[in-house]
Design a protein around this motif. Structure first.
Motif, PDB file in Angstrom:
ATOM      1  N   PHE A  15       0.811  -1.213   0.000  1.00  0.00           N
ATOM      2  CA  PHE A  15       0.000   0.000   0.000  1.00  0.00           C
ATOM      3  C   PHE A  15       0.848   1.268   0.000  1.00  0.00           C
ATOM      4  CE2 PHE A  15      -2.322  -3.538   1.736  1.00  0.00           C
ATOM      5  CZ  PHE A  15      -3.419  -3.539   0.893  1.00  0.00           C
ATOM      6  N   SER A  16       2.155   1.088  -0.121  1.00  0.00           N
ATOM      7  CA  SER A  16       3.044   2.223  -0.368  1.00  0.00           C
ATOM      8  C   SER A  16       3.355   2.335  -1.857  1.00  0.00           C
ATOM      9  CB  SER A  16       4.356   2.055   0.421  1.00  0.00           C
ATOM     10  OG  SER A  16       5.087   0.936  -0.064  1.00  0.00           O
ATOM     11  N   LYS A  17       2.772   1.435  -2.645  1.00  0.00           N
ATOM     12  CA  LYS A  17       3.002   1.401  -4.090  1.00  0.00           C
ATOM     13  C   LYS A  17       1.785   1.952  -4.836  1.00  0.00           C
ATOM     14  CE  LYS A  17       6.798  -0.966  -3.223  1.00  0.00           C
ATOM     15  NZ  LYS A  17       8.141  -0.348  -3.389  1.00  0.00           N
ATOM     16  N   ASP A  18       2.046   2.385  -6.068  1.00  0.00           N
ATOM     17  CA  ASP A  18       0.960   2.848  -6.936  1.00  0.00           C
ATOM     18  C   ASP A  18       0.599   1.835  -8.008  1.00  0.00           C
ATOM     19  OD1 ASP A  18       0.678   5.336  -5.670  1.00  0.00           O
ATOM     20  OD2 ASP A  18       2.355   6.162  -6.820  1.00  0.00           O
ATOM     21  N   PHE A  19       1.527   0.895  -8.298  1.00  0.00           N
ATOM     22  CA  PHE A  19       1.294  -0.087  -9.347  1.00  0.00           C
ATOM     23  C   PHE A  19       1.713  -1.476  -8.868  1.00  0.00           C
ATOM     24  CE2 PHE A  19       2.366   3.902 -11.532  1.00  0.00           C
ATOM     25  CZ  PHE A  19       1.192   4.114 -12.256  1.00  0.00           C
ATOM     26  N   LEU A  20       0.841  -2.431  -9.062  1.00  0.00           N
ATOM     27  CA  LEU A  20       1.142  -3.834  -8.791  1.00  0.00           C
ATOM     28  C   LEU A  20       1.012  -4.588 -10.110  1.00  0.00           C
ATOM     29  CD1 LEU A  20      -1.011  -4.373  -5.546  1.00  0.00           C
ATOM     30  CD2 LEU A  20       1.333  -3.486  -5.716  1.00  0.00           C
TER      31      LEU A  20
END
Length: 582
Positions: free
Chosen positions: A348-353
């Motif tokens: 949830f610290s990322k913008d893209f998975l």
């Protein structure tokens, strides 16, 4: 010496009424006409001396791989199957199909035709009279193209005279391409129904009459066949190309490194072999090249914002195992299989998975964007209409999003009753342990539009990149939403009764099926998913300068042309070989 067929097939049945029985108004079942000198029956096969024009040749690249039917459809061959079909053309003679249904039965296609100069025509086309059956649901005009024995056409002409000054209106031996074939105009279907129809039609015919040359053809090739059969429009022949083949040296096992050799891949000869044209890319090549994109193609800013799952993640998430705990919910069982893989990762610290997935020998890839921007329980309670979703997403909103899932206050996870209100129904289907969702209607958005709107670029979405689009990915999206919810609830501790909890459902993070370039064969899916991701980050990067005329689609197609992507992957591998002394 010619042999007679063991059992004369039911070739054609014409009737003036709607009944299947032998009433007084029915024309008796027609028997096969006497064999002509132009045909020879050998082992029940008819070898016509009619030359098949090269325009109808189906090359290896034009054939689409058809997956096996799921086990729950294993008994589908025991009863007639309904092909959804709006009209049928016999040469230049066209009929509507009553109820839009053609029945595939034990020995024949059965259809009830209307329109034209005859009404209520009951017709049967025996599989033994079919020579080739090419079909596609993906072409601009979904259709099946059927070549039949000349005896069937002669019998057809006996009951339905169609001759004009140019000859019979339906004649497999005609020099006019428009008169040579039967065309089924197939109905457009939902992705799920299309997948079932494609597999069923293919395997039904293969099972009932293995001698028929049946294949599902690529969308572009099917459109060429349609133009040929309908308008006698001949496409220019495609020049033959030499397939890309690796040398013995190329196939030597190698160890390659990325990120200053901190990440290593041992590529065996069989891994490298799949770079040959006509071969599927395997998981080692997929994982290596995705890591290459991540470390060497993405900017430092994008790397910080992106998490790349390996190709085993989704398989592990949905694969039932002997260690599964039967005393907990299906959702928890799925989550427990992968939670240790992510214990040191904050998704949830990322913008893209990025999630590469292989199902039924087909690769596609999922990009989850801005998942940390989903609405919270407080947002839904206040019915906040100032979200960043664009108008198309708002139009899809339903009241069901206001249903809030309450956590078990003791262990901060779903309890069984609350789980049902979000996922609606969960069950084990076939070999994949996935979530069943009956109310998700994916948005079909052209890939170019994903880069046009700043608001949309910030909106949460599960974006499906699929180079075949022959099956719905609703279950996949539902399973990934469930995983995100559980990952969030396990790792984000909130005060009891807090309304700051984020919700992952079909309204807060909808499914998007990206309109992307489609593969023309059945083996290049791995190449396409690699190019999709590379193209996605290339086109969204503010640091990238490219011509205004360059679009995601044409840039993607340019890099996938011929064997260029396979050669590129091999070059990247050779550039990253780690010497033995290292």
């Amino acid at each position: 010496m010619a042999k007679k067929t063991k059992c004369p097939p039911e070739v054609i049945c014409l009737s003036d009424d709607d009944d299947d029985d032998n009433s007084k108004n029915s024309i008796p079942m027609a028997t096969p006409i006497k064999q002509q000198n132009s045909s020879t029956i050998v082992n029940s096969d008819v070898q016509n001396d009619t030359h098949e024009p090269s325009n109808w040749t189906i090359h290896h690249d034009d054939r689409i791989h058809v997956s096996e039917l799921p086990s729950k459809y294993s008994d589908i061959f025991k009863k007639p199957f309904e092909i959804r079909c709006s009209a049928i053309r016999f040469g230049i003679v066209e009929f509507n199909v009553e109820s839009d249904i053609v029945l595939m039965k034990e020995k024949e296609f059965e259809m009830k035709l209307t329109g034209g100069f005859l009404d209520n025509v009951n017709m049967k086309l025996a599989y033994s009279d079919v020579i080739t059956f090419y079909f596609s649901f993906q072409s601009q005009t979904p259709a099946a193209f059927i070549q039949v024995r000349s005896e069937f056409a002669a019998l057809f002409d006996k009951f339905i005279p169609t001759s004009d000054e140019h000859g019979r209106g339906f004649d497999p031996n005609s020099k006019d391409e428009r008169r040579r074939r039967v065309i089924f105009y197939l109905k457009q279907l939902t992705p799920d129904m299309e997948r079932i129809h494609t597999s069923t039609i293919y395997h039904f015919i293969k099972t009932k009459c293995p001698k028929i040359d049946v294949c599902c053809v690529s969308a572009s090739r099917a459109q060429e066949l349609y133009n040929l059969a309908r308008y006698a429009k001949v496409s220019l022949p495609t020049p033959k190309k030499i397939p890309f083949t690796l040398t013995a040296n190329d196939l030597t096992a190698k160890t390659v490194g990325l990120n200053n050799n901190t990440i290593r891949f041992d590529l065996a000869s069989e891994d490298l072999h799949c770079l040959n044209e006509g071969e599927y890319l395997n998981d080692n090549i997929i994982d290596f090249y995705l890591q290459y994109i991540y470390y060497e193609k993405l900017s430092e800013e994008d790397r910080k914002r992106t998490y790349l799952f390996n190709s085993f993640f989704y398989t592990r998430l949905t694969q039932k195992g002997n260690n599964d705990n039967s005393n907990i919910s299906a959702a928890e069982r799925r989550y427990n299989r992968v939670k240790r893989w992510l214990r040191d990762v904050d998704l949830f610290s990322k913008d893209f998975l990025i999630v590469p997935i292989n199902q039924n020998a087909h690769w596609y890839i999922v990009l989850i964007q801005n998942h940390n921007n989903v609405l919270t329980e407080a947002d839904l309670i206040s019915d906040d209409e100032d979200s960043d979703f664009d108008d198309r997403l708002k139009s899809k909103k339903k009241k069901r999003s206001t249903r809030i899932i309450h956590r078990n206050e003791k262990n901060n996870i779903f309890n069984n009753s609350s789980l049902q209100s979000d996922i609606h129904s969960i069950e084990i289907v076939d070999d994949a342990d996935e979530v069943i969702s009956n109310n998700d209607t994916p948005l079909k958005i052209n890939i170019e539009s994903l880069f046009d709107s700043k608001n949309r670029s910030q909106s949460p979405a599960i974006i499906i990149f699929d180079s075949l689009r022959i099956a719905s990915k609703v279950r996949v999206a539902a399973t990934l939403r469930e995983f995100l919810q559980l990952e969030y609830d396990h790792k984000k501790t909130l005060p009891i009764k807090s309304l700051a909890r984020k919700l992952f459902n079909i309204d807060t993070i909808p499914t998007i099926e990206a309109g992307v370039p489609q593969q023309r064969n059945y083996f290049d899916c791995g190449l396409y998913i690699l190019q999709y991701i590379e193209s996605f980050f290339f086109h969204r990067s503010s640091a990238t300068n490219f011509p205004s005329t360059s679009t995601f689609s044409n840039w993607c197609e340019k890099n996938l042309m011929g064997s260029s992507k396979r050669k590129e992957i091999l070059n990247v591998i050779n550039q990253h070989i780690i010497a033995k002394e290292e």
